[in-house]
Design a protein around this motif. Structure first.
Motif, PDB file in Angstrom:
ATOM      1  N   UNK A 198       0.818  -1.210   0.000  1.00  0.00           N
ATOM      2  CA  UNK A 198       0.000   0.000   0.000  1.00  0.00           C
ATOM      3  C   UNK A 198       0.854   1.263   0.000  1.00  0.00           C
ATOM      4  N   UNK A 199       2.084   1.145   0.469  1.00  0.00           N
ATOM      5  CA  UNK A 199       3.031   2.262   0.458  1.00  0.00           C
ATOM      6  C   UNK A 199       4.350   1.748  -0.113  1.00  0.00           C
ATOM      7  N   UNK A 254     -12.904  -4.492   5.296  1.00  0.00           N
ATOM      8  CA  UNK A 254     -12.420  -3.245   4.707  1.00  0.00           C
ATOM      9  C   UNK A 254     -11.196  -3.463   3.829  1.00  0.00           C
ATOM     10  N   UNK A 255     -10.789  -4.705   3.686  1.00  0.00           N
ATOM     11  CA  UNK A 255      -9.612  -5.035   2.891  1.00  0.00           C
ATOM     12  C   UNK A 255     -10.032  -5.638   1.553  1.00  0.00           C
ATOM     13  N   UNK A 256      -9.144  -5.633   0.559  1.00  0.00           N
ATOM     14  CA  UNK A 256      -9.447  -6.272  -0.724  1.00  0.00           C
ATOM     15  C   UNK A 256      -9.740  -7.752  -0.551  1.00  0.00           C
ATOM     16  N   UNK A 257     -10.622  -8.295  -1.396  1.00  0.00           N
ATOM     17  CA  UNK A 257     -11.014  -9.695  -1.267  1.00  0.00           C
ATOM     18  C   UNK A 257      -9.884 -10.651  -1.616  1.00  0.00           C
ATOM     19  N   UNK A 258      -9.160 -10.346  -2.687  1.00  0.00           N
ATOM     20  CA  UNK A 258      -8.141 -11.285  -3.135  1.00  0.00           C
ATOM     21  C   UNK A 258      -6.784 -10.965  -2.527  1.00  0.00           C
ATOM     22  N   UNK A 259      -6.074  -9.998  -3.071  1.00  0.00           N
ATOM     23  CA  UNK A 259      -4.779  -9.644  -2.496  1.00  0.00           C
ATOM     24  C   UNK A 259      -4.420  -8.215  -2.846  1.00  0.00           C
ATOM     25  N   UNK A 260      -3.490  -7.689  -2.109  1.00  0.00           N
ATOM     26  CA  UNK A 260      -2.990  -6.338  -2.353  1.00  0.00           C
ATOM     27  C   UNK A 260      -1.730  -6.481  -3.193  1.00  0.00           C
ATOM     28  N   UNK A 261      -1.877  -6.245  -4.480  1.00  0.00           N
ATOM     29  CA  UNK A 261      -0.755  -6.404  -5.396  1.00  0.00           C
ATOM     30  C   UNK A 261       0.102  -5.163  -5.481  1.00  0.00           C
ATOM     31  N   UNK A 262       1.010  -5.155  -6.451  1.00  0.00           N
ATOM     32  CA  UNK A 262       1.919  -4.024  -6.617  1.00  0.00           C
ATOM     33  C   UNK A 262       1.246  -2.824  -7.255  1.00  0.00           C
ATOM     34  N   UNK A 263       0.270  -3.064  -8.156  1.00  0.00           N
ATOM     35  CA  UNK A 263      -0.318  -1.957  -8.900  1.00  0.00           C
ATOM     36  C   UNK A 263      -1.490  -1.345  -8.136  1.00  0.00           C
ATOM     37  N   UNK A 264      -1.186  -0.788  -6.978  1.00  0.00           N
ATOM     38  CA  UNK A 264      -2.215  -0.228  -6.121  1.00  0.00           C
ATOM     39  C   UNK A 264      -2.839   1.017  -6.731  1.00  0.00           C
ATOM     40  N   UNK A 265      -2.055   1.784  -7.432  1.00  0.00           N
ATOM     41  CA  UNK A 265      -2.522   3.095  -7.880  1.00  0.00           C
ATOM     42  C   UNK A 265      -3.105   3.110  -9.283  1.00  0.00           C
ATOM     43  N   UNK A 293       3.016  -3.606 -13.336  1.00  0.00           N
ATOM     44  CA  UNK A 293       2.011  -3.501 -14.375  1.00  0.00           C
ATOM     45  C   UNK A 293       1.634  -4.846 -14.970  1.00  0.00           C
ATOM     46  N   UNK A 294       2.387  -5.892 -14.627  1.00  0.00           N
ATOM     47  CA  UNK A 294       2.149  -7.199 -15.194  1.00  0.00           C
ATOM     48  C   UNK A 294       1.040  -7.969 -14.493  1.00  0.00           C
ATOM     49  N   UNK A 295       0.689  -7.564 -13.259  1.00  0.00           N
ATOM     50  CA  UNK A 295      -0.340  -8.279 -12.510  1.00  0.00           C
ATOM     51  C   UNK A 295      -1.683  -8.179 -13.198  1.00  0.00           C
ATOM     52  N   UNK A 296      -2.648  -8.873 -12.673  1.00  0.00           N
ATOM     53  CA  UNK A 296      -3.971  -8.863 -13.260  1.00  0.00           C
ATOM     54  C   UNK A 296      -4.476  -7.441 -13.452  1.00  0.00           C
ATOM     55  N   UNK A 297      -5.213  -7.249 -14.513  1.00  0.00           N
ATOM     56  CA  UNK A 297      -5.658  -5.918 -14.890  1.00  0.00           C
ATOM     57  C   UNK A 297      -6.478  -5.253 -13.799  1.00  0.00           C
ATOM     58  N   UNK A 298      -7.405  -5.986 -13.251  1.00  0.00           N
ATOM     59  CA  UNK A 298      -8.237  -5.415 -12.199  1.00  0.00           C
ATOM     60  C   UNK A 298      -7.666  -5.822 -10.856  1.00  0.00           C
TER      61      UNK A 298
END
Length: 549
Positions: A198-199, A254-265, A293-298
């Motif tokens: 997230x940071x 309050x957290x994402x359902x799947x995972x917090x990836x690199x492309x947060x922004x 940028x390679x992670x899943x689009x959404x």
């Protein structure tokens, strides 16, 4: 629309509080076990032993009603239970190894059979803590953050409830209680590492801050012990802990359902598919940026705006796990992971014997315990500075214009803090060869620094050196393998206590093995090696992009 800033701060704060309270609380066993003894858990083993004893002797009058001294001999533990075991056990053995059980001023004294049973249960829980880590890693990647955290919350809360009802008549509750707490707290700990995404500019700092919280959490049961002695019901104290653990369930929503990836922004929708292709195909990006940028689009951390919420499916190929797992760096890191955590464990099981080489006064040993508790609280506060150093090096590397040099410098960044943690572990091993009280005190400070530094630097290294999408699985795999390798402790343990010479020689061998483990961070600090790794990274990314786009 990207995730709101308040949610990011909230999630990272929740992760730290959970680490501070739960992540390593199991390893405050030396405080919890004394309460269990006073509650009569498995005391029937003492009664049986006492009735069968012959020629046993009573405790001497030197024993005072100082309950802070009544800590058990915790010789068996897992690698993650790497806290110094500074205990004084009030048992007296005669020539036939029979033990007289007695009480002094309503304080129940432990017996040999009771201690063995409690140690066995704790040892199994400690093994479960690390053994199931591989399953947690894969669950985080394939079943998601919600599933993993909800399950952790259920396991942990159920464990605390069973622990609260563990008593003389319900001693068997301790088996499922400790194992459920081990499973739940470890799942919670491993799931929190991704909060650092997230940071991104402070990723390593957050990871090491969580590791510092893990170290401090070992004193939770010490706090429970103090409240127990001022007259608060044991059952009430543990149920309060169970109630707090239950709060991990609603905050997960309050957290994402799947995972917090690199492309947060980055938020992508159907109208900017071409923008995604263009971003991925830019050759000037370093590996971590390309990976982002390679992670899943959404990405799960992104909230979509607009009338339509339909998902845009872009077929993505993933880099095989073997690209990270079956490498020289992986093999060297596995050895480093094993020998450094084994060293902390070894310090734990040998501390009692070492302490009595420096003094014959039980009061001194009790004072060591108090100093240890103080160090466990104060020293980890400074650990996040190591993460700050790594993040600063990463930021400096990102300013490098040359793509290859930039990627190589970023891969090199975590090696310095890993080398520093290894250096502290070597110092710790050297200290144990001393028979001076000063050696004891120095070691207590070092181990309080070393434990969270090892845990944090290990996670940061895996996150940066290998492909980020493999982090959860690699972290779980390494932890599980190290837990399986813990069975090598037994012959080492026998050698250590075979004689005074065996005690010294075993520590010399361990120090030598620790020195060899520096090969893991050092090989990443050699720029020619990191350039080679960087070329492999960029080539794999290019191959992936050519197949996907």
């Amino acid at each position: 629309m990207a995730m709101e800033n308040w949610r990011r701060v909230f999630i990272v704060t929740v992760g730290f509080l959970e680490a501070l309270i739960f992540s390593g609380c199991l390893f405050g066993w030396t405080s919890l076990v004394h309460i269990l003894q006073q509650e009569g858990v498995y005391s029937y083993l003492c009664e049986a032993n006492s009735s069968d004893s012959h020629g046993s002797k009573t405790f001497s009058t030197n024993i005072k009603n100082d309950t802070s001294h009544f800590l058990t001999n915790d010789a068996d533990s897992s690698f993650l239970s790497s806290e110094p075991t500074v205990e004084f056990q009030f048992v007296f053995e005669d020539d036939q190894n029979d033990i007289q059980i007695d009480t002094i001023d309503d304080v129940r004294l432990p017996c040999d059979n009771q201690i063995k049973q409690l140690s066995l249960i704790y040892t199994m829980a400690g093994i479960m803590y690390g053994l199931t880590a591989v399953g947690v890693g894969f669950a985080l990647d394939y079943l998601g953050l919600w599933f993993t955290r909800f399950l952790a919350s259920i396991l942990m809360t159920t464990g605390f409830i069973l622990l609260a009802f563990t008593s003389k008549d319900g001693s068997w509750f301790l088996w499922p209680a400790l194992n459920l707490i081990a499973l739940g707290t470890n799942q919670l700990r491993l799931s929190s590492f991704q909060f650092a995404n997230l940071f991104p500019q402070r990723r390593s700092t957050i990871i090491l801050a969580y590791s510092a919280g893990y170290s401090i959490s070992t004193v939770v049961f010490l706090v429970v012990q103090y409240t127990y002695y001022i007259g608060i019901s044991y059952k009430l104290i543990i149920l309060v802990l169970g109630g707090i653990s239950l709060l991990t369930f609603p905050v997960t929503l309050l957290m994402p359902k799947m995972k917090i990836g690199d492309n947060v922004d980055e938020g992508y929708n159907g109208s900017n598919r071409n923008k995604l292709k263009k971003l991925i195909s830019k050759k000037h990006l370093s590996y971590p940026q390309l990976e982002k940028s390679k992670h899943k689009t959404l990405d799960p951390t992104v909230e979509k705006s607009g009338a339509s919420n339909s998902k845009i499916e872009i077929k993505q190929r993933k880099i095989p796990l073997g690209k990270s797992l079956f490498t020289t760096s992986s093999a060297l890191h596995l050895y480093w992971h094993f020998i450094n955590f084994f060293s902390l464990f070894y310090y734990s099981v040998s501390f009692n014997a070492w302490a009595y080489k420096t003094t014959n006064d039980p009061k001194d040993v009790a004072f060591y315990n108090k100093v240890s508790g103080l160090c466990q609280i104060i020293a980890p506060v400074f650990i996040p500075l190591g993460g700050y150093v790594t993040d600063t090096l990463m930021l400096r590397a990102s300013k490098e214009e040359n793509q290859l040099e930039r990627t190589a410098a970023q891969l090199e960044a975590p090696a310095y803090i890993v080398l520093m943690s290894t250096f502290f572990t070597i110092l710790l091993s050297i200290c144990t060869m001393s028979t001076s009280k000063y050696g004891i005190y120095i070691s207590l400070v070092i181990v309080a620094i070393c434990r969270p530094l090892l845990v944090g630097s290990c996670a940061a290294y895996i996150r940066i050196r290998f492909y980020p999408e493999h982090f959860n699985r690699l972290n779980g795999i390494y932890s599980t393998i190290v837990s399986l390798m813990c069975f090598v402790q037994y012959p080492f343990y026998i050698w250590m206590f075979s004689s005074d010479i065996g005690f010294t020689h075993s520590h010399w061998v361990l120090t030598f093995l620790l020195i060899l483990s520096t090969a893991s961070p050092i090989h990443v600090m050699v720029r020619s090696s990191t350039r080679k790794f960087a070329r492999t990274y960029l080539r794999d990314i290019d191959d992936l992009n050519s197949q996907d786009l």
